[in-house]
Motif scaffolding. Structure first.
Motif, PDB file in Angstrom:
ATOM      1  N   GLN A  61       0.826  -1.200   0.000  1.00  0.00           N
ATOM      2  CA  GLN A  61       0.000   0.000   0.000  1.00  0.00           C
ATOM      3  C   GLN A  61       0.860   1.250   0.000  1.00  0.00           C
ATOM      4  N   ALA A  62       1.972   1.202   0.736  1.00  0.00           N
ATOM      5  CA  ALA A  62       2.866   2.354   0.815  1.00  0.00           C
ATOM      6  C   ALA A  62       3.493   2.681  -0.539  1.00  0.00           C
ATOM      7  N   ALA A  63       3.741   1.663  -1.360  1.00  0.00           N
ATOM      8  CA  ALA A  63       4.320   1.908  -2.686  1.00  0.00           C
ATOM      9  C   ALA A  63       3.388   2.767  -3.531  1.00  0.00           C
ATOM     10  N   THR A  64       2.093   2.439  -3.496  1.00  0.00           N
ATOM     11  CA  THR A  64       1.113   3.232  -4.237  1.00  0.00           C
ATOM     12  C   THR A  64       1.030   4.646  -3.683  1.00  0.00           C
ATOM     13  N   TYR A  65       0.955   4.767  -2.356  1.00  0.00           N
ATOM     14  CA  TYR A  65       0.885   6.085  -1.726  1.00  0.00           C
ATOM     15  C   TYR A  65       2.136   6.918  -2.024  1.00  0.00           C
ATOM     16  N   TYR A  66       3.274   6.248  -2.067  1.00  0.00           N
ATOM     17  CA  TYR A  66       4.544   6.951  -2.288  1.00  0.00           C
ATOM     18  C   TYR A  66       4.570   7.635  -3.651  1.00  0.00           C
ATOM     19  N   LEU A  67       4.143   6.914  -4.678  1.00  0.00           N
ATOM     20  CA  LEU A  67       4.119   7.494  -6.024  1.00  0.00           C
ATOM     21  C   LEU A  67       3.125   8.652  -6.103  1.00  0.00           C
ATOM     22  N   ALA A  68       1.957   8.497  -5.478  1.00  0.00           N
ATOM     23  CA  ALA A  68       0.974   9.584  -5.476  1.00  0.00           C
ATOM     24  C   ALA A  68       1.534  10.816  -4.784  1.00  0.00           C
ATOM     25  N   ALA A  69       2.239  10.605  -3.665  1.00  0.00           N
ATOM     26  CA  ALA A  69       2.806  11.737  -2.928  1.00  0.00           C
ATOM     27  C   ALA A  69       3.935  12.403  -3.699  1.00  0.00           C
ATOM     28  N   LEU A  70       4.733  11.619  -4.418  1.00  0.00           N
ATOM     29  CA  LEU A  70       5.781  12.211  -5.250  1.00  0.00           C
ATOM     30  C   LEU A  70       5.179  13.107  -6.326  1.00  0.00           C
ATOM     31  N   ALA A  71       4.082  12.650  -6.928  1.00  0.00           N
ATOM     32  CA  ALA A  71       3.408  13.455  -7.952  1.00  0.00           C
ATOM     33  C   ALA A  71       2.939  14.783  -7.368  1.00  0.00           C
ATOM     34  N   VAL A  72       2.385  14.742  -6.164  1.00  0.00           N
ATOM     35  CA  VAL A  72       1.941  15.972  -5.505  1.00  0.00           C
ATOM     36  C   VAL A  72       3.140  16.845  -5.148  1.00  0.00           C
ATOM     37  N   LEU A 292      12.624  10.910   1.487  1.00  0.00           N
ATOM     38  CA  LEU A 292      12.675  10.080   2.688  1.00  0.00           C
ATOM     39  C   LEU A 292      11.495  10.374   3.610  1.00  0.00           C
ATOM     40  N   GLY A 293      11.184  11.653   3.773  1.00  0.00           N
ATOM     41  CA  GLY A 293      10.036  12.020   4.592  1.00  0.00           C
ATOM     42  C   GLY A 293       8.746  11.467   4.018  1.00  0.00           C
ATOM     43  N   ILE A 294       8.631  11.500   2.688  1.00  0.00           N
ATOM     44  CA  ILE A 294       7.442  10.952   2.031  1.00  0.00           C
ATOM     45  C   ILE A 294       7.361   9.442   2.247  1.00  0.00           C
ATOM     46  N   ALA A 295       8.506   8.753   2.230  1.00  0.00           N
ATOM     47  CA  ALA A 295       8.517   7.313   2.455  1.00  0.00           C
ATOM     48  C   ALA A 295       7.990   6.973   3.850  1.00  0.00           C
ATOM     49  N   PHE A 296       8.455   7.711   4.867  1.00  0.00           N
ATOM     50  CA  PHE A 296       7.964   7.476   6.223  1.00  0.00           C
ATOM     51  C   PHE A 296       6.477   7.809   6.330  1.00  0.00           C
ATOM     52  N   GLY A 297       6.060   8.880   5.674  1.00  0.00           N
ATOM     53  CA  GLY A 297       4.651   9.249   5.686  1.00  0.00           C
ATOM     54  C   GLY A 297       3.782   8.200   5.017  1.00  0.00           C
ATOM     55  N   ALA A 298       4.260   7.650   3.889  1.00  0.00           N
ATOM     56  CA  ALA A 298       3.502   6.619   3.177  1.00  0.00           C
ATOM     57  C   ALA A 298       3.363   5.359   4.024  1.00  0.00           C
ATOM     58  N   LEU A 299       4.433   4.984   4.717  1.00  0.00           N
ATOM     59  CA  LEU A 299       4.371   3.805   5.580  1.00  0.00           C
ATOM     60  C   LEU A 299       3.419   4.032   6.753  1.00  0.00           C
ATOM     61  N   LEU A 300       3.430   5.245   7.310  1.00  0.00           N
ATOM     62  CA  LEU A 300       2.548   5.548   8.436  1.00  0.00           C
ATOM     63  C   LEU A 300       1.079   5.463   8.024  1.00  0.00           C
ATOM     64  N   ILE A 301       0.733   6.110   6.916  1.00  0.00           N
ATOM     65  CA  ILE A 301      -0.667   6.101   6.470  1.00  0.00           C
ATOM     66  C   ILE A 301      -1.087   4.697   6.042  1.00  0.00           C
ATOM     67  N   ALA A 302      -0.172   3.951   5.408  1.00  0.00           N
ATOM     68  CA  ALA A 302      -0.481   2.569   5.031  1.00  0.00           C
ATOM     69  C   ALA A 302      -0.686   1.708   6.281  1.00  0.00           C
ATOM     70  N   PHE A 303       0.119   1.959   7.307  1.00  0.00           N
ATOM     71  CA  PHE A 303      -0.057   1.247   8.579  1.00  0.00           C
ATOM     72  C   PHE A 303      -1.432   1.520   9.172  1.00  0.00           C
ATOM     73  N   LEU A 304      -1.847   2.794   9.188  1.00  0.00           N
ATOM     74  CA  LEU A 304      -3.159   3.135   9.726  1.00  0.00           C
ATOM     75  C   LEU A 304      -4.276   2.473   8.917  1.00  0.00           C
ATOM     76  N   ASP A 305      -4.100   2.418   7.606  1.00  0.00           N
ATOM     77  CA  ASP A 305      -5.118   1.800   6.744  1.00  0.00           C
ATOM     78  C   ASP A 305      -5.271   0.307   7.023  1.00  0.00           C
ATOM     79  N   LYS A 306      -4.146  -0.393   7.040  1.00  0.00           N
ATOM     80  CA  LYS A 306      -4.186  -1.859   7.128  1.00  0.00           C
ATOM     81  C   LYS A 306      -4.352  -2.357   8.559  1.00  0.00           C
ATOM     82  N   ALA A 307      -3.694  -1.716   9.501  1.00  0.00           N
ATOM     83  CA  ALA A 307      -3.756  -2.190  10.883  1.00  0.00           C
ATOM     84  C   ALA A 307      -5.087  -1.866  11.545  1.00  0.00           C
ATOM     85  N   SER A 308      -5.818  -0.894  11.003  1.00  0.00           N
ATOM     86  CA  SER A 308      -7.100  -0.522  11.608  1.00  0.00           C
ATOM     87  C   SER A 308      -8.153  -1.612  11.438  1.00  0.00           C
TER      88      SER A 308
END
Length: 380
Positions: A61-72, A292-308
């Motif tokens: 999930q973080a891989a998808t979020y990471y690319l979207a965040a890079l585009a932004v 790097l900051g985006i990578a940590f952010g993507a992992l955090l949001i992906a964690f909230l999505d999946k772990a919830s």
């Protein structure tokens, strides 16, 4: 050896850390107000995320979020607010899936064709907003929001069986891509498979950093984003930079759907993930547009999505994670402003200290032996 700059580290990490802490605190207040344990949901999610199969889901999930965040982030560095990443990503994924399902090529060429088509479609859709801004002065915020809606309608039309889609049960799809068009993943056995496109996403982050920080184009882009008038005065074509930035942002947005399309679904259907582009805005803000900051952010949001997902089975609403994500967005604005003001105060203090040190050195300089000796020489 370069001296460690404590203030620089605080300014870089202070904003995201403060935003997360504030979001956790506010979420805890919401839980308390609802009569629930304010700590147990976090413990449950952390325990759930310790399972290897959940960790694989988080990384994917973080891989998808990471690319979207890079585009932004590309737009943000240019002082452009590309809210249309979600529309660009969905339209690109749908067209790329159509092309991928309709051709038969050797593996690498098949995958490459799908990627190129996705990038071209994403760049084209973002380029419309870029052209409107450079030729008619239309705000990219307004145009990209409208283009999101148009993209939704275009996708819904093209995926109809009467056009290019196929009816599969109660779902509409673009047809299945042949196995030669699949991107090989990283098999971890019982834990599952990590999307192979995760590696491509990481390489995009490296390329993003290199272009922005080690090329003339990247310097011109950042300079135009910081001050368009100053950039124009130095010979930079601001309109060309705006259009180029939107094209690059759209091309990266086009790749956002590739981890899922090439690594899992192998088709575009009505249940293809939506809203990814808007999540990318949150992650880009949280990561301060740094790879790097985006990578940590993507992992955090992906964690909230999946772990919830575990909250539903333990008497808590999984929407707690959604509340936390929303609070992170609000906390980011507040925390970054607080950190910015801290940085200004520290700069003022440093300037004051340096001026005081220089004045002290000047007042004692006349008594260091050199001053009197020179006066004696002059009098002699």
């Amino acid at each position: 050896m370069k001296k460690f700059d404590k203030d620089r580290l605080i300014l870089a990490a202070g904003g995201p850390v403060l935003a997360i802490v504030v979001a956790l605190a506010l979420t805890s207040v919401v839980l308390l107000a609802s009569g629930l344990n304010p700590v147990q949901p976090y413990a449950l999610m952390a325990e759930y995320a310790m399972h290897s199969d959940i960790q694989v889901l988080i990384v994917n999930q973080a891989a998808t979020y990471y690319l979207a965040a890079l585009a932004v982030a590309v737009g943000f560095r240019m002082n452009l607010f590309n809210i249309g990443v979600d529309g660009q990503y969905r339209l690109a994924a749908m067209v790329a899936a159509l092309v991928g399902a309709s051709v038969a090529l050797p593996g690498p060429l098949h995958v490459l064709l799908i990627m190129v088509v996705a990038m071209l479609v994403g760049a084209f859709w973002a380029g419309i907003a870029g052209i409107l801004k450079t030729t008619r002065g239309v705000s990219e915020v307004v145009s990209t929001i409208m283009l999101n809606s148009i993209a939704t309608s275009v996708v819904a039309y093209l995926i109809l069986p009467a056009q290019f889609g196929e009816q599969v049960g109660n779902n509409l799809t673009t047809g299945r891509i042949a196995e030669s068009g699949w991107f090989p993943g990283i098999d971890l056995g019982v834990a599952g498979e990590i999307y192979g496109f995760t590696v491509v996403a990481a390489l995009c982050g490296v390329l993003y950093w290199l272009v922005l920080n080690r090329t003339r184009f990247g310097f011109d882009l950042r300079a135009t984003g910081a001050s368009e008038s100053a950039a124009v005065a130095s010979g930079v074509d601001a309109k060309r930079m705006v259009l180029t930035s939107m094209l690059i942002s759209g091309a990266i947005a086009g790749l956002t759907g590739m981890p899922v399309l090439l690594g899992d679904s192998h088709t575009y259907s009505l249940d293809f993930p939506a809203g990814v582009g808007f999540t990318g805005i949150t992650i880009a803000l949280l990561g301060r547009n740094h790879p790097l900051g985006i990578a940590f952010g993507a992992l955090l949001i992906a964690f909230l999505d999946k772990a919830s997902a575990t909250l539903d089975y333990n008497g808590y609403e999984k929407e707690i994670a959604t509340i936390m994500q929303g609070l992170i967005v609000m906390a980011v604005v507040i925390s970054y402003e607080s950190v910015r003001r801290y940085g200004l105060r520290r700069q003022q203090q440093k300037v004051g200290e340096e001026l005081a040190a220089a004045a002290a050195a000047g007042s004692t300089g006349s008594g260091d032996g050199t001053g009197p000796k020179n006066r004696k020489e002059v009098s002699a």
